[in-house]
Write an enzyme that holds these catalytic residues in place. Sequence first.
Site, PDB file in Angstrom:
ATOM      1  CG  ASP A  24      94.292  92.086  78.467  1.00  0.00           C
ATOM      2  OD1 ASP A  24      93.193  92.256  77.901  1.00  0.00           O
ATOM      3  OD2 ASP A  24      95.389  92.337  77.947  1.00  0.00           O
ATOM      4  CG  MET A  68      95.095  93.944  83.854  1.00  0.00           C
ATOM      5  SD  MET A  68      93.603  94.910  83.580  1.00  0.00           S
ATOM      6  CE  MET A  68      93.502  94.901  81.800  1.00  0.00           C
ATOM      7  CG  HIS A  76      95.450  89.809  74.177  1.00  0.00           C
ATOM      8  ND1 HIS A  76      96.788  89.998  73.867  1.00  0.00           N
ATOM      9  CD2 HIS A  76      95.136  90.776  75.073  1.00  0.00           C
ATOM     10  CE1 HIS A  76      97.238  91.037  74.551  1.00  0.00           C
ATOM     11  NE2 HIS A  76      96.267  91.530  75.284  1.00  0.00           N
ATOM     12  CG  MET A 111      99.047  95.208  81.132  1.00  0.00           C
ATOM     13  SD  MET A 111      97.333  95.537  80.660  1.00  0.00           S
ATOM     14  CE  MET A 111      96.754  93.865  80.398  1.00  0.00           C
ATOM     15  CB  SER A 146      91.236  91.261  74.382  1.00  0.00           C
ATOM     16  OG  SER A 146      91.349  91.504  75.767  1.00  0.00           O
ATOM     17  CG  ASP A 163      96.082  95.109  73.803  1.00  0.00           C
ATOM     18  OD1 ASP A 163      96.643  94.680  74.811  1.00  0.00           O
ATOM     19  OD2 ASP A 163      94.846  95.079  73.625  1.00  0.00           O
ATOM     20  CG  HIS A 167      99.209  92.508  77.659  1.00  0.00           C
ATOM     21  ND1 HIS A 167      98.269  93.454  77.318  1.00  0.00           N
ATOM     22  CD2 HIS A 167     100.302  93.202  78.068  1.00  0.00           C
ATOM     23  CE1 HIS A 167      98.783  94.663  77.495  1.00  0.00           C
ATOM     24  NE2 HIS A 167     100.011  94.540  77.939  1.00  0.00           N
ATOM     25  CG  MET A 200     100.088  98.787  75.623  1.00  0.00           C
ATOM     26  SD  MET A 200      98.901  97.426  75.582  1.00  0.00           S
ATOM     27  CE  MET A 200      97.380  98.224  76.046  1.00  0.00           C
TER      28      MET A 200
END
Length: 210
Positions: free
Chosen positions: A34, A36, A32, A67, A7, A169, A65, A135
């Site tokens: 993230d 956000m 990965h 979010m 990540s 994760d 991913h 998660m």
Amino acid sequence: MIKIAPSILAADPINLERDVRRAVEAGCDWIHVDVMDAHFVPNLAYAPDTVRRLRKTFSVPLDVHLMMDHPETLLDAFLDAGASLVTVHAEIGDVSGLLRKIHEAGAAAGVALKPGTPAENAKPYLEDAELLLAMTVEPGFGGQKLDERVIRKIRELRDLGYKGEIEADGGIREDNLPELAENGLSVAVMGTALFRLEDMKTAIERLHRI
Ligand code: DX5
Ligand code: ZN
């Protein structure tokens, strides 16, 4: 073999290319990313341009991913940027339309569940999602402790008959990965536990033997 997806939230933001190259040369399977939106989670990270630059620089699959409360606002941008897999959260409502859009763009689609969200909530997506993301921490930050309740949920997802990839994760380390694997995990996202290592290559070789 468990796939390892470092990540980049744990990478040095000032030296992102250097750190991603280190992970790729160490033999990671995916990267990965993230995303956000400071609403779904109390943090902000990574724009479509970061994915575009990673895509231009590396051939490794990009596991994005989202979010986000409203992933539809940037979904096309992440798909255009070259995301290989895009995961949205089941907590935002019915995501079947988003999975369809991801597939229409030729990418793989994932559905994520927060630690407190029951496995049942993945049922509507078992046929359409190539990946389910369980998660193992409350989303929003790296470096947290793994929530052991989720080990049982991974088993429950397999017991629902799901044959696709199950990714976990948050808080994954070399010592807690075996139990996750025994319960049906197939992809491990690892941030802090990997990027703090001098010798990431030997570690990933060991993790691939779990
Ligand atoms: C948290 C993110 C994770 C996080 C993992 O919301 O989705 O990907 O970066 O980092 P570690 O492995 O440090 O918990
Ligand atoms: Zn993540």
